[in-house]
Design a protein around this motif. Structure first.
Motif, PDB file in Angstrom:
ATOM      1  N   ALA A  47       0.839  -1.201   0.000  1.00 53.80           N
ATOM      2  CA  ALA A  47       0.000   0.000   0.000  1.00 53.80           C
ATOM      3  C   ALA A  47       0.874   1.251   0.000  1.00 53.80           C
ATOM      4  CB  ALA A  47      -0.928  -0.001   1.212  1.00 53.80           C
ATOM      5  N   GLU A  48       1.838   1.286   0.894  1.00 58.26           N
ATOM      6  CA  GLU A  48       2.731   2.444   0.970  1.00 58.26           C
ATOM      7  C   GLU A  48       3.519   2.608  -0.333  1.00 58.26           C
ATOM      8  OE1 GLU A  48       5.942   4.374   4.105  1.00 58.26           O
ATOM      9  OE2 GLU A  48       5.578   2.203   4.171  1.00 58.26           O
ATOM     10  N   LYS A  49       4.008   1.494  -0.871  1.00 55.63           N
ATOM     11  CA  LYS A  49       4.769   1.530  -2.124  1.00 55.63           C
ATOM     12  C   LYS A  49       3.942   2.151  -3.251  1.00 55.63           C
ATOM     13  CE  LYS A  49       5.389  -2.190  -4.829  1.00 55.63           C
ATOM     14  NZ  LYS A  49       5.817  -3.535  -5.228  1.00 55.63           N
ATOM     15  N   TYR A  50       2.700   1.736  -3.384  1.00 56.88           N
ATOM     16  CA  TYR A  50       1.866   2.252  -4.475  1.00 56.88           C
ATOM     17  C   TYR A  50       1.365   3.672  -4.214  1.00 56.88           C
ATOM     18  CZ  TYR A  50       2.188  -1.894  -7.276  1.00 56.88           C
ATOM     19  OH  TYR A  50       2.676  -2.904  -8.067  1.00 56.88           O
ATOM     20  N   PHE A  51       1.204   4.059  -2.965  1.00 57.41           N
ATOM     21  CA  PHE A  51       0.881   5.465  -2.693  1.00 57.41           C
ATOM     22  C   PHE A  51       2.029   6.349  -3.188  1.00 57.41           C
ATOM     23  CE2 PHE A  51      -2.256   4.316   0.825  1.00 57.41           C
ATOM     24  CZ  PHE A  51      -3.354   4.758   0.109  1.00 57.41           C
ATOM     25  N   TYR A  52       3.269   5.929  -2.898  1.00 58.15           N
ATOM     26  CA  TYR A  52       4.420   6.728  -3.342  1.00 58.15           C
ATOM     27  C   TYR A  52       4.604   6.673  -4.861  1.00 58.15           C
ATOM     28  CZ  TYR A  52       5.828   8.276   1.227  1.00 58.15           C
ATOM     29  OH  TYR A  52       5.840   8.906   2.441  1.00 58.15           O
ATOM     30  N   LYS A  53       4.300   5.531  -5.466  1.00 61.00           N
ATOM     31  CA  LYS A  53       4.364   5.463  -6.934  1.00 61.00           C
ATOM     32  C   LYS A  53       3.355   6.423  -7.552  1.00 61.00           C
ATOM     33  CE  LYS A  53       6.117   0.966  -8.294  1.00 61.00           C
ATOM     34  NZ  LYS A  53       5.889  -0.165  -9.184  1.00 61.00           N
ATOM     35  N   SER A  54       2.172   6.499  -6.951  1.00 55.74           N
ATOM     36  CA  SER A  54       1.165   7.410  -7.494  1.00 55.74           C
ATOM     37  C   SER A  54       1.627   8.857  -7.344  1.00 55.74           C
ATOM     38  CB  SER A  54      -0.198   7.193  -6.831  1.00 55.74           C
ATOM     39  OG  SER A  54      -0.214   7.613  -5.497  1.00 55.74           O
ATOM     40  N   LEU A  55       2.288   9.179  -6.244  1.00 55.83           N
ATOM     41  CA  LEU A  55       2.811  10.541  -6.073  1.00 55.83           C
ATOM     42  C   LEU A  55       3.827  10.878  -7.161  1.00 55.83           C
ATOM     43  CD1 LEU A  55       3.330  10.848  -2.210  1.00 55.83           C
ATOM     44  CD2 LEU A  55       1.752  12.173  -3.626  1.00 55.83           C
ATOM     45  N   GLU A  56       4.692   9.918  -7.481  1.00 60.21           N
ATOM     46  CA  GLU A  56       5.688  10.140  -8.536  1.00 60.21           C
ATOM     47  C   GLU A  56       5.026  10.439  -9.876  1.00 60.21           C
ATOM     48  OE1 GLU A  56       8.237   6.718  -8.790  1.00 60.21           O
ATOM     49  OE2 GLU A  56       8.768   6.826  -6.665  1.00 60.21           O
ATOM     50  N   LEU A  57       3.946   9.755 -10.164  1.00 60.92           N
ATOM     51  CA  LEU A  57       3.292   9.902 -11.461  1.00 60.92           C
ATOM     52  C   LEU A  57       2.378  11.123 -11.550  1.00 60.92           C
ATOM     53  CD1 LEU A  57       2.501   6.164 -12.124  1.00 60.92           C
ATOM     54  CD2 LEU A  57       4.190   7.571 -13.301  1.00 60.92           C
ATOM     55  N   PHE A  58       1.900  11.602 -10.418  1.00 63.29           N
ATOM     56  CA  PHE A  58       0.995  12.743 -10.436  1.00 63.29           C
ATOM     57  C   PHE A  58       1.710  14.053 -10.745  1.00 63.29           C
ATOM     58  CE2 PHE A  58      -2.206  10.479  -7.543  1.00 63.29           C
ATOM     59  CZ  PHE A  58      -3.011  10.143  -8.608  1.00 63.29           C
ATOM     60  N   GLY A  59       3.038  14.036 -10.725  1.00 60.48           N
ATOM     61  CA  GLY A  59       3.749  15.294 -10.951  1.00 60.48           C
ATOM     62  C   GLY A  59       3.508  16.218  -9.781  1.00 60.48           C
ATOM     63  N   TYR A  60       3.136  17.435 -10.082  1.00 57.46           N
ATOM     64  CA  TYR A  60       2.890  18.389  -8.992  1.00 57.46           C
ATOM     65  C   TYR A  60       1.433  18.809  -8.945  1.00 57.46           C
ATOM     66  CZ  TYR A  60       7.844  18.533  -8.302  1.00 57.46           C
ATOM     67  OH  TYR A  60       9.130  18.171  -8.038  1.00 57.46           O
ATOM     68  N   ASP A  61       0.541  17.906  -9.244  1.00 54.17           N
ATOM     69  CA  ASP A  61      -0.877  18.200  -9.168  1.00 54.17           C
ATOM     70  C   ASP A  61      -1.277  18.252  -7.690  1.00 54.17           C
ATOM     71  OD1 ASP A  61      -3.780  17.652  -8.964  1.00 54.17           O
ATOM     72  OD2 ASP A  61      -3.630  17.599 -11.151  1.00 54.17           O
ATOM     73  N   LYS A  62      -1.536  19.447  -7.194  1.00 56.56           N
ATOM     74  CA  LYS A  62      -1.785  19.636  -5.760  1.00 56.56           C
ATOM     75  C   LYS A  62      -3.031  18.907  -5.284  1.00 56.56           C
ATOM     76  CE  LYS A  62       0.718  23.932  -5.549  1.00 56.56           C
ATOM     77  NZ  LYS A  62       0.671  25.351  -5.264  1.00 56.56           N
ATOM     78  N   HIS A  63      -4.031  18.809  -6.127  1.00 62.64           N
ATOM     79  CA  HIS A  63      -5.257  18.104  -5.745  1.00 62.64           C
ATOM     80  C   HIS A  63      -4.943  16.643  -5.407  1.00 62.64           C
ATOM     81  CE1 HIS A  63      -9.378  16.640  -5.836  1.00 62.64           C
ATOM     82  NE2 HIS A  63      -8.991  15.728  -6.707  1.00 62.64           N
ATOM     83  N   PHE A  64      -4.209  15.970  -6.294  1.00 64.73           N
ATOM     84  CA  PHE A  64      -3.887  14.568  -6.060  1.00 64.73           C
ATOM     85  C   PHE A  64      -2.878  14.408  -4.925  1.00 64.73           C
ATOM     86  CE2 PHE A  64      -5.446  14.165 -10.489  1.00 64.73           C
ATOM     87  CZ  PHE A  64      -6.463  13.265 -10.231  1.00 64.73           C
ATOM     88  N   TYR A  65      -1.911  15.304  -4.841  1.00 71.91           N
ATOM     89  CA  TYR A  65      -0.948  15.228  -3.737  1.00 71.91           C
ATOM     90  C   TYR A  65      -1.679  15.287  -2.404  1.00 71.91           C
ATOM     91  CZ  TYR A  65       3.792  15.352  -5.638  1.00 71.91           C
ATOM     92  OH  TYR A  65       4.981  15.026  -6.218  1.00 71.91           O
ATOM     93  N   SER A  66      -2.622  16.210  -2.313  1.00 66.46           N
ATOM     94  CA  SER A  66      -3.381  16.355  -1.080  1.00 66.46           C
ATOM     95  C   SER A  66      -4.098  15.062  -0.729  1.00 66.46           C
ATOM     96  CB  SER A  66      -4.385  17.501  -1.246  1.00 66.46           C
ATOM     97  OG  SER A  66      -5.190  17.613  -0.110  1.00 66.46           O
ATOM     98  N   LYS A  67      -4.763  14.454  -1.704  1.00 67.32           N
ATOM     99  CA  LYS A  67      -5.508  13.215  -1.470  1.00 67.32           C
ATOM    100  C   LYS A  67      -4.577  12.062  -1.099  1.00 67.32           C
ATOM    101  CE  LYS A  67      -8.892  10.175  -1.715  1.00 67.32           C
ATOM    102  NZ  LYS A  67      -9.293   9.725  -0.407  1.00 67.32           N
ATOM    103  N   VAL A  68      -3.461  11.929  -1.809  1.00 65.75           N
ATOM    104  CA  VAL A  68      -2.560  10.808  -1.529  1.00 65.75           C
ATOM    105  C   VAL A  68      -1.918  10.962  -0.149  1.00 65.75           C
ATOM    106  CG1 VAL A  68      -0.493   9.557  -2.265  1.00 65.75           C
ATOM    107  CG2 VAL A  68      -2.153  10.311  -3.963  1.00 65.75           C
TER     108      VAL A  68
END
Length: 164
Positions: free
Chosen positions: A76-97
């Protein structure tokens, strides 16, 4: 049953532009029904349908959520961080992750990491739809850390969970 409808939709409309969303909703439903392994398979299929990093990040976020529900906190932690890497700097997604990472760390009993994740969630999006909940978690975590320093033990959620 809803799961059968998702199966039918995915099979009948594989070229539909937004089919990835159907996969993710289906994975979420399966996870809710405690069919985690099938939900993981569906997420991996959704990854193949993703057209860009933002869409892949969305898939990895769902995959992380499924692993969390399965109590597989490492993946779970691994994929949360992978999603952060792929989202770039989209603040909406960063906030959710970061909000979801905070919840994960609470489940793992890692209160300081949870507090840091919730603070990042607040930092990345001031008007996040998760803002109220994030602030509530930060307040609750701070209170719990104070209690732990006084020697009282578990977080209230963990006390409730252990009673089952």
């Amino acid at each position: 049953m809803a799961a059968e409808q998702f199966e039918k939709l995915i099979k009948e409309y594989p070229a539909y532009e937004h089919i990835r969303h159907a996969y993710l909703y289906y994975a979420d439903l399966l996870s809710y029904l405690n069919m985690h392994d099938k939900a993981i398979t569906i997420c991996l299929e959704a990854e193949k349908k993703a057209k860009d990093n933002l869409e892949k990040g969305d898939v990895f976020h769902m995959l992380a959520t499924v692993y969390q529900k399965k109590q597989n906190f490492i993946d779970a932690e691994k994929y949360f961080y992978k999603s952060l890497e792929l989202f770039g700097y989209d603040k909406h997604f960063y906030s959710k992750v970061f909000y979801d990472l905070g919840k994960l760390y609470i489940e793992k009993g890692e209160k300081e990491k949870a507090k840091d994740a919730f603070k990042k969630a607040l930092k990345f999006r001031r008007f996040s739809p998760w803002l109220k909940y994030t602030r509530d978690y930060v307040v609750e975590i701070k209170e719990n850390l104070k209690e732990q320093r006084r020697g009282s033990g578990l977080h209230p959620w963990q006390k409730t969970r252990n009673k089952k």
